[in-house]
Design an enzyme around this catalytic site. Structure first.
Site, PDB file in Angstrom:
ATOM      1  N   SER A 127       0.926   4.130   2.834  1.00 42.65           N
ATOM      2  CA  SER A 127       0.855   2.631   2.461  1.00 42.65           C
ATOM      3  C   SER A 127       2.285   2.502   3.674  1.00 42.65           C
ATOM      4  O   SER A 127       2.950   3.151   3.974  1.00 42.65           O
ATOM      5  CB  SER A 127       1.681   2.855   1.222  1.00 42.65           C
ATOM      6  OG  SER A 127       2.283   1.542   0.995  1.00 42.65           O
ATOM      7  N   TYR A 151       7.956   5.495  -5.060  1.00 42.87           N
ATOM      8  CA  TYR A 151       6.647   5.477  -4.802  1.00 42.87           C
ATOM      9  C   TYR A 151       6.730   5.741  -3.254  1.00 42.87           C
ATOM     10  O   TYR A 151       5.837   6.388  -2.740  1.00 42.87           O
ATOM     11  CB  TYR A 151       5.987   4.199  -5.284  1.00 42.87           C
ATOM     12  CG  TYR A 151       4.775   3.737  -4.446  1.00 42.87           C
ATOM     13  CD1 TYR A 151       4.779   2.937  -3.163  1.00 42.87           C
ATOM     14  CD2 TYR A 151       3.525   4.200  -4.730  1.00 42.87           C
ATOM     15  CE1 TYR A 151       3.514   2.828  -2.648  1.00 42.87           C
ATOM     16  CE2 TYR A 151       2.253   4.252  -3.834  1.00 42.87           C
ATOM     17  CZ  TYR A 151       2.409   3.463  -3.057  1.00 42.87           C
ATOM     18  OH  TYR A 151       1.369   3.231  -2.425  1.00 42.87           O
ATOM     19  N   LYS A 155       4.922   8.821  -0.781  1.00 40.81           N
ATOM     20  CA  LYS A 155       4.030   8.669   0.340  1.00 40.81           C
ATOM     21  C   LYS A 155       4.278   9.127   1.570  1.00 40.81           C
ATOM     22  O   LYS A 155       3.654   9.907   2.510  1.00 40.81           O
ATOM     23  CB  LYS A 155       3.568   7.135   0.449  1.00 40.81           C
ATOM     24  CG  LYS A 155       2.762   6.464  -0.589  1.00 40.81           C
ATOM     25  CD  LYS A 155       1.265   7.235  -0.556  1.00 40.81           C
ATOM     26  CE  LYS A 155       0.338   6.736  -1.705  1.00 40.81           C
ATOM     27  NZ  LYS A 155      -0.804   7.290  -1.631  1.00 40.81           N
TER      28      LYS A 155
HETATM   29  C1  WQD Z   1       3.206  -9.808  -1.787  1.00 41.80           C
HETATM   30  C2  WQD Z   1       4.175 -10.916  -1.653  1.00 41.80           C
HETATM   31  C3  WQD Z   1       6.384 -10.744  -3.229  1.00 41.80           C
HETATM   32  C4  WQD Z   1       3.821 -11.569  -6.953  1.00 41.80           C
HETATM   33  C5  WQD Z   1       2.894  -3.759  -2.677  1.00 41.80           C
HETATM   34  C6  WQD Z   1       3.386  -2.362  -2.722  1.00 41.80           C
HETATM   35  C7  WQD Z   1       2.764  -1.780  -1.521  1.00 41.80           C
HETATM   36  C8  WQD Z   1       1.207  -2.033  -1.777  1.00 41.80           C
HETATM   37  C9  WQD Z   1       0.981  -3.360  -2.001  1.00 41.80           C
HETATM   38  C10 WQD Z   1       0.575   0.209  -2.633  1.00 41.80           C
HETATM   39  C11 WQD Z   1       5.682 -10.640  -1.842  1.00 41.80           C
HETATM   40  C12 WQD Z   1       5.082 -11.928  -3.661  1.00 41.80           C
HETATM   41  C13 WQD Z   1       4.082 -11.074  -5.582  1.00 41.80           C
HETATM   42  C14 WQD Z   1       3.955 -12.378  -7.870  1.00 41.80           C
HETATM   43  C15 WQD Z   1       5.112 -13.578  -5.725  1.00 41.80           C
HETATM   44  N1  WQD Z   1       0.805  -1.086  -2.830  1.00 41.80           N
HETATM   45  N2  WQD Z   1       4.907 -12.269  -5.010  1.00 41.80           N
HETATM   46  N3  WQD Z   1       4.916 -13.472  -7.025  1.00 41.80           N
HETATM   47  O1  WQD Z   1       5.047  -5.909  -2.444  1.00 41.80           O
HETATM   48  O2  WQD Z   1       4.079  -6.539  -0.655  1.00 41.80           O
HETATM   49  O3  WQD Z   1       3.339  -4.508  -1.574  1.00 41.80           O
HETATM   50  O4  WQD Z   1       1.690  -3.780  -3.245  1.00 41.80           O
HETATM   51  O5  WQD Z   1       0.144   0.801  -1.552  1.00 41.80           O
HETATM   52  O6  WQD Z   1       2.912  -0.313  -1.430  1.00 41.80           O
HETATM   53  O7  WQD Z   1       4.950  -2.198  -2.078  1.00 41.80           O
HETATM   54  O8  WQD Z   1       2.725  -6.700  -2.591  1.00 41.80           O
HETATM   55  O9  WQD Z   1       1.257  -8.228  -3.587  1.00 41.80           O
HETATM   56  O10 WQD Z   1       3.485  -7.218  -5.000  1.00 41.80           O
HETATM   57  O11 WQD Z   1       3.872  -9.161  -3.051  1.00 41.80           O
HETATM   58  O12 WQD Z   1       5.881 -14.174  -5.182  1.00 41.80           O
HETATM   59  O13 WQD Z   1       3.707 -12.907  -9.003  1.00 41.80           O
HETATM   60  O14 WQD Z   1       3.954 -11.819  -2.875  1.00 41.80           O
HETATM   61  O15 WQD Z   1       7.431 -11.190  -3.400  1.00 41.80           O
HETATM   62  O16 WQD Z   1       6.204 -11.252  -1.081  1.00 41.80           O
HETATM   63  P1  WQD Z   1       4.009  -6.115  -1.877  1.00 41.80           P
HETATM   64  P2  WQD Z   1       2.853  -7.877  -3.478  1.00 41.80           P
END
Ligand code: WQD
Length: 344
Positions: A127, A151, A155
């Site tokens: 990741s 997490y 990884k």
């Molecule tokens: C993306 C953007 C949030 C939800 C995570 C893990 C990573 C991988 C993918 C496993 C950010 C914003 C989100 C919401 C929002 N998983 N957001 N409102 O955090 O980049 O990555 O998932 O491998 O390891 O860290 O993904 O989809 O949670 O967030 O504004 O209800 O969307 O702040 O900017 P992230 P995400």
């Protein structure tokens, strides 16, 4: 068939899509899953897509090395692809020991079983979180790795275990793939992302706003150092990601040289860009409200993608609108509704 491939966590979101891509490439995928974060009905839907009457699937805990060895010892296996792990950053902070046990012990258990069975090709689901918070964007694979959550620690630990084992024993070949943000669904609409409870990730949450299940999207902060103040990420179509696994495996089989590469599009989109794109797929404007920042979030997470093309010949094919359209198609198929009712 070019050989059997064991997919740990193969009934999950990325695993099920990779099953389809491996089958299309002439491999014979075999699923190992404990179904703690996947539903049995996905097996029937994979059969429909792959036009197979049967799928070999073993309900096994990835920490049960003897059970994994018994499967591999049936013979015919050329590799394994390791998806089986817990992956919610927030949950890992609440349950660090569960994450270290399943993600690290599970990897060691798989490696021991593979060594006993003399299967030495492994594609590992890593990741972009192993990069932590980086100054240089886009992030090259040579960037210093770190972790900001249990997490991400698991990884990074996984990558370092593979590096140590690979350096010590030339029989092994490892394809370490650092995913950015997987999203979207198979074109058939038969499989897709189906989070068990309230989604952590952006795309499944927006999908629930589009269906009306949730009233609006909470945008976690609009004061980031990005073009519109909201978080920027690299969203990659899950079928592109699946294709990357096939290309990584083929490269390992061809040259037996381990690689660790970013798997993304190289293009970043903000939260508001995603909301607008999904709205285009749905045909309406989707409501949002600005909410406080989420702990641990960074402004932009984007990786260099040239190495993937150089080393495994991988390039993404799908754009943001295609990602959103495929997700909305999955949400609107009977398969998604059936999956919701599947409490297996
Ligand atoms: C993306 C953007 C949030 C939800 C995570 C893990 C990573 C991988 C993918 C496993 C950010 C914003 C989100 C919401 C929002 N998983 N957001 N409102 O955090 O980049 O990555 O998932 O491998 O390891 O860290 O993904 O989809 O949670 O967030 O504004 O209800 O969307 O702040 O900017 P992230 P995400």
């Amino acid at each position: 068939m070019v050989g059997k491939v064991l997919l740990t966590g193969g009934a999950g979101y990325i695993g099920s899509h990779t099953f389809v891509a491996l089958q299309d490439a002439g491999y014979d995928p075999v699923i190992l899953d404990d179904f703690s974060n996947a539903k049995k009905s996905v097996l029937d839907r994979i059969k429909l897509i792959c036009q197979r009457s049967e799928i070999e699937c073993h309900q096994v805990d990835v920490r049960d090395s003897d059970a994994i060895f018994e499967i591999l010892n049936q013979g015919g296996f050329v590799a394994a692809v390791h998806f089986a792990a817990k992956k919610a950053v927030g949950e890992s902070v609440e349950k660090p020991l569960d994450y270290i046990d399943i993600n690290c012990t599970g990897l060691l258990s798989l490696l021991k079983a593979m060594e006993r069975a003399e299967v030495f090709n492994l594609v590992f689901s890593s990741s972009a979180t192993v990069y932590g918070d980086q100054e240089i964007i886009p992030i090259p694979e040579t960037a210093t790795r770190s972790y900001a959550s249990p997490y991400a620690f698991t990884k990074l630990m996984g990558e370092q275990i593979l590096e140590q084992v690979g350096d010590a024993d030339p029989r092994w070949s490892f394809g370490t793939l650092r995913y950015f943000n997987p999203a979207g669904a198979h074109a058939s609409g038969m499989i897709g992302e189906d989070p068990a409870d309230i989604p952590n990730n952006l795309m499944p949450y927006i999908a629930k706003v589009a269906t009306g299940e949730f009233e609006h999207l909470s945008v976690f902060g609009d004061t980031y150092n990005t073009h519109d103040g909201t978080g920027v990420r690299d969203y990659i179509h899950v079928m592109d990601l699946a294709d990357a696994h096939v290309k990584s495996l083929k490269t390992l089989q061809k040259n037996s040289i381990s690689h660790a590469i970013n798997i993304g599009t190289g293009t970043g989109y903000s939260v508001l860009d995603m909301l607008a794109a999904y709205g285009r797929a749905v045909g309406k404007t989707l409501p949002h409200k600005i909410a406080p920042r989420r702990d641990g979030d960074v402004d932009t997470l984007l990786g260099e993608v040239e190495k993937a093309e150089e080393v495994i010949g991988f390039k993404t094919r799908y754009d943001l609108d295609e990602i959103c359209a495929s997700s909305w198609h999955w949400i609107n198929t009977g398969a998604f509704q059936a999956a919701k009712e599947d409490n297996s």
